[in-house]
Write a protein that holds these residues in place. Sequence first.
Motif, mmCIF file in Angstrom:
data_model
loop_
_atom_site.group_PDB
_atom_site.id
_atom_site.type_symbol
_atom_site.label_atom_id
_atom_site.label_comp_id
_atom_site.label_asym_id
_atom_site.label_seq_id
_atom_site.Cartn_x
_atom_site.Cartn_y
_atom_site.Cartn_z
ATOM 1 N N VAL A 141 -5.960 -33.320 -10.294
ATOM 2 C CA VAL A 141 -6.878 -34.443 -10.502
ATOM 3 C C VAL A 141 -8.105 -33.981 -11.288
ATOM 4 O O VAL A 141 -8.551 -34.648 -12.231
ATOM 5 C CB VAL A 141 -7.290 -35.061 -9.155
ATOM 6 C CG1 VAL A 141 -8.426 -36.062 -9.344
ATOM 7 C CG2 VAL A 141 -6.092 -35.744 -8.498
ATOM 8 N N LEU A 151 -1.937 -38.973 -15.457
ATOM 9 C CA LEU A 151 -1.366 -38.345 -14.268
ATOM 10 C C LEU A 151 -0.237 -39.195 -13.695
ATOM 11 O O LEU A 151 -0.281 -40.422 -13.744
ATOM 12 C CB LEU A 151 -2.438 -38.209 -13.176
ATOM 13 C CG LEU A 151 -3.273 -36.937 -13.082
ATOM 14 C CD1 LEU A 151 -4.253 -37.076 -11.925
ATOM 15 C CD2 LEU A 151 -2.406 -35.707 -12.896
ATOM 16 N N LEU A 153 1.335 -39.969 -10.065
ATOM 17 C CA LEU A 153 0.986 -39.800 -8.661
ATOM 18 C C LEU A 153 2.078 -40.314 -7.735
ATOM 19 O O LEU A 153 2.766 -41.289 -8.044
ATOM 20 C CB LEU A 153 -0.300 -40.572 -8.323
ATOM 21 C CG LEU A 153 -1.565 -40.303 -9.128
ATOM 22 C CD1 LEU A 153 -2.690 -41.196 -8.621
ATOM 23 C CD2 LEU A 153 -1.956 -38.838 -9.052
ATOM 24 N N ILE A 199 -3.069 -38.917 -1.682
ATOM 25 C CA ILE A 199 -2.193 -38.574 -2.798
ATOM 26 C C ILE A 199 -1.245 -37.473 -2.332
ATOM 27 O O ILE A 199 -1.674 -36.378 -1.968
ATOM 28 C CB ILE A 199 -3.003 -38.108 -4.019
ATOM 29 C CG1 ILE A 199 -3.927 -39.230 -4.516
ATOM 30 C CG2 ILE A 199 -2.070 -37.666 -5.144
ATOM 31 C CD1 ILE A 199 -4.838 -38.819 -5.668
ATOM 32 N N ALA A 202 0.600 -34.916 -7.376
ATOM 33 C CA ALA A 202 -0.052 -35.268 -8.643
ATOM 34 C C ALA A 202 0.448 -34.317 -9.711
ATOM 35 O O ALA A 202 0.347 -33.099 -9.557
ATOM 36 C CB ALA A 202 -1.573 -35.190 -8.519
#
Length: 239
Positions: A141, A151, A153, A199, A202
Amino acid sequence: MNRTDRLYALVEELRAAAPRLLTVAALATRFEVSTRTVQRDLQTLMQTGVPVRSIPGRGGGWSIDPEMTLPPIHLTADEASALTAALAAADASTPYAGAARTAAQKIVASMAGPASAAAQELAARIVTLPTHGDSAIRTAVEHALANNMVLRLSYTDAAGHESNRVVEPAGLLTADGRWYLIAWCRTRRAGRGFRLDRIAAAAPTGEQAQPHNLTELLRGSAAAGAVQPTALASLTPPR
């Protein structure tokens, strides 16, 4: 002059001379120590990340990149204590905590006198319970936000629903001790906030993200009234 003061003075001596090279012999004479002591000090500076370098051979010597080093910083005892407390608050789950820690350590290492004593005394009186966050996710991140990269996720929302998202990072929001990645979600085609501790994975895509206005993405959300922390306001150039 003690060793800490001499290390700081060595950096300033090299900064003042840059881009001219200084020999070990000249530095030894300047600080009234042996050439072996100067060599050891310079190696210590290199190992701690100070951008000093050696040019061997006749006409060689030591130099430093002045654009990569800080000018002299003179902190009061209160400012040193504030820096120590802020560093303690930047635990492992805080974005850029690692970089903040090494930066603060470099600043504290350059201090002497009452400021240094205040920082050391306060540091001995602060403890924290460790948190368990995924450093790989946090690093991904941080890198995506700093480099404006897309990104991918894996995210679990407040209701426990899992989903995969492709997002374009716009900024970070902190509220009630939690951190959120604010991004344009390509899946939802709208601005969304992703709590960092929710999250699950990632991964960088290698794709450059489109620029997004953080204020616009927050408009109409519960965070619409978010404001920039006072401590950061002076770092932001006027629009």
